[in-house]
Motif scaffolding. Sequence first.
Motif, PDB file in Angstrom:
ATOM      1  N   UNK A 162      -3.331  -0.642  29.431  1.00 23.83           N
ATOM      2  CA  UNK A 162      -4.149  -1.728  30.118  1.00 23.83           C
ATOM      3  C   UNK A 162      -3.743  -2.111  31.544  1.00 23.83           C
ATOM      4  N   UNK A 163      -4.862  -2.198  32.167  1.00 22.90           N
ATOM      5  CA  UNK A 163      -4.707  -2.313  33.691  1.00 22.90           C
ATOM      6  C   UNK A 163      -6.089  -2.682  34.435  1.00 22.90           C
ATOM      7  N   UNK A 164      -6.011  -2.921  35.822  1.00 21.14           N
ATOM      8  CA  UNK A 164      -7.171  -2.902  36.482  1.00 21.14           C
ATOM      9  C   UNK A 164      -7.704  -1.468  36.912  1.00 21.14           C
ATOM     10  N   UNK A 165      -8.901  -0.813  36.594  1.00 20.30           N
ATOM     11  CA  UNK A 165      -9.705   0.213  37.110  1.00 20.30           C
ATOM     12  C   UNK A 165      -9.802   0.355  38.657  1.00 20.30           C
ATOM     13  N   UNK A 166      -8.878   0.999  39.171  1.00 24.09           N
ATOM     14  CA  UNK A 166      -8.955   0.972  40.726  1.00 24.09           C
ATOM     15  C   UNK A 166      -9.580   2.113  41.420  1.00 24.09           C
ATOM     16  N   UNK A 167     -10.177   3.255  40.696  1.00 22.40           N
ATOM     17  CA  UNK A 167     -10.838   4.309  41.372  1.00 22.40           C
ATOM     18  C   UNK A 167     -11.584   5.175  40.146  1.00 22.40           C
ATOM     19  N   UNK A 168     -12.813   5.536  40.600  1.00 19.94           N
ATOM     20  CA  UNK A 168     -13.617   6.460  39.678  1.00 19.94           C
ATOM     21  C   UNK A 168     -13.746   7.609  40.673  1.00 19.94           C
ATOM     22  N   UNK A 169     -13.472   8.763  40.048  1.00 19.48           N
ATOM     23  CA  UNK A 169     -13.373  10.154  41.054  1.00 19.48           C
ATOM     24  C   UNK A 169     -14.565  11.084  40.675  1.00 19.48           C
ATOM     25  N   UNK A 170     -15.773  10.586  40.187  1.00 20.68           N
ATOM     26  CA  UNK A 170     -16.576  11.522  39.681  1.00 20.68           C
ATOM     27  C   UNK A 170     -18.044  10.804  39.777  1.00 20.68           C
ATOM     28  N   UNK A 171     -19.012  11.726  39.618  1.00 22.70           N
ATOM     29  CA  UNK A 171     -20.433  11.071  39.440  1.00 22.70           C
ATOM     30  C   UNK A 171     -20.968  11.298  38.101  1.00 22.70           C
ATOM     31  N   UNK A 172     -21.865  10.739  37.751  1.00 28.34           N
ATOM     32  CA  UNK A 172     -22.552  10.823  36.427  1.00 28.34           C
ATOM     33  C   UNK A 172     -22.936  12.228  36.331  1.00 28.34           C
ATOM     34  N   UNK A 173     -22.952  12.831  34.887  1.00 26.28           N
ATOM     35  CA  UNK A 173     -23.448  14.104  34.980  1.00 26.28           C
ATOM     36  C   UNK A 173     -22.635  15.315  35.357  1.00 26.28           C
ATOM     37  N   UNK A 174     -21.539  15.087  36.087  1.00 31.39           N
ATOM     38  CA  UNK A 174     -20.716  16.215  36.877  1.00 31.39           C
ATOM     39  C   UNK A 174     -20.091  17.043  35.817  1.00 31.39           C
ATOM     40  N   UNK A 175     -20.050  18.285  36.024  1.00 29.29           N
ATOM     41  CA  UNK A 175     -19.124  19.183  35.399  1.00 29.29           C
ATOM     42  C   UNK A 175     -17.915  19.155  35.662  1.00 29.29           C
ATOM     43  N   UNK A 176     -16.701  19.205  34.865  1.00 28.40           N
ATOM     44  CA  UNK A 176     -15.382  19.027  35.263  1.00 28.40           C
ATOM     45  C   UNK A 176     -14.504  20.077  34.452  1.00 28.40           C
TER      46      UNK A 176
END
Length: 389
Positions: free
Chosen positions: A86-100
């Motif tokens: 549990x915690x604060x979400x600090x960063x999102x490193x992708x865009x919607x629909x991206x291949x990983x």
Amino acid sequence: FGMNSPPDRSATMNTIRQIRPVCLLIAVAIFAGSCRDKSGGPGNKPVAGPVPVKAGKAVVKPMPVQFEAVGSVEPFATVAVKAQVSGILSNVYFVDGQSVRKGDKLFAIDAAPFQIALRRAEAALAQDLVQHKTAVAEADRYATLLRQGLTSQESCEQAQARADALAAGLAGIRADIDKAVLDLTYCSICAPIDGRLGNVLLDSGNLVKANEATLVTINQAMPVRVQFAVPQQEFGAIRTALAHGPLPVTAFVQDDDANAEKGEVNFIDNTVDAATGTIRLKGIFANTGERLWPGQFVRVRVTLETEPAAVVVPARAVQAGQQGRYVSVIRPDKTVENKPVKVGRQVGEEMVIATGLVAGDMVITDGHLRLVPGSRVEIRQEEPAAKAQ
């Protein structure tokens, strides 16, 4: 009618009514005779002059034994990504629909609270190490005194028990440190599989709880599965084919036969659907170009075996008549003969003939409407022999 009497109108109308059916019969007879003259009479005589037609040859070649079905594409694996701490979400490193790829970083949770917990556990370990060291030294001293007869057995055992208890406490603190390190790694949320992401469901700044909300879903589509159902009558042939090796399956997207995806059947359901009389199969496809998309409907073709020497003609050559299917064959004297045939199966634009033709027979593929048995024809275009499958 009498010269001096007026005409009887009712008698005249009766006479006309009596003559009318006779005239109608005469007209029908004249028209029928005219039609017989134009069509060659009741003997179906051929029309004058050769009829231009297109033709092709019956050939012998290997042909696959196949059946087709409609299937739906399924991801090979689906993962709902959730936070493990549990915690604060600090960063999102992708865009919607991206291949990983597996291991790519997706989210980051504020790690400060977990770093503090790690330092606290490390400090507790250092403190307990000092206490344990002192307790071990004391236990050794009591053991020496016991050998010299200067202390009691009970005192020696108590000193050793304190040392052992502190050693167990050290193991617990080391476990706390491992847990703090693990929680710190959980602050970086990475992709567990290769695949393509969906929509991000939580943005930066949101508070996430461990193992509750899904952050994003990953579908693995390389490889991919295609599910389809076949009639239960085909089950025996499918099992026989699988006993001889992998069972190939082909998936077509929007009737694009030129760019079909090839795979193998890797799953047969353990029961027949009693409501539909079908059995469910799945095929696995490499799908390197990602042409098969999860949820997409495709046309599936399963190849059971290959018939080594089948008589094949263009499918347009087979016609349907009152007595069944037939093929118009061109005889050596350029006249037409209708031969009844038994059709095996159709594969693409070709038809397998079970009985009725032999290799080399010239069959008409276009121009049937103007032909009757015995008509003389002129081949305007000869279609090339069908390609081997």
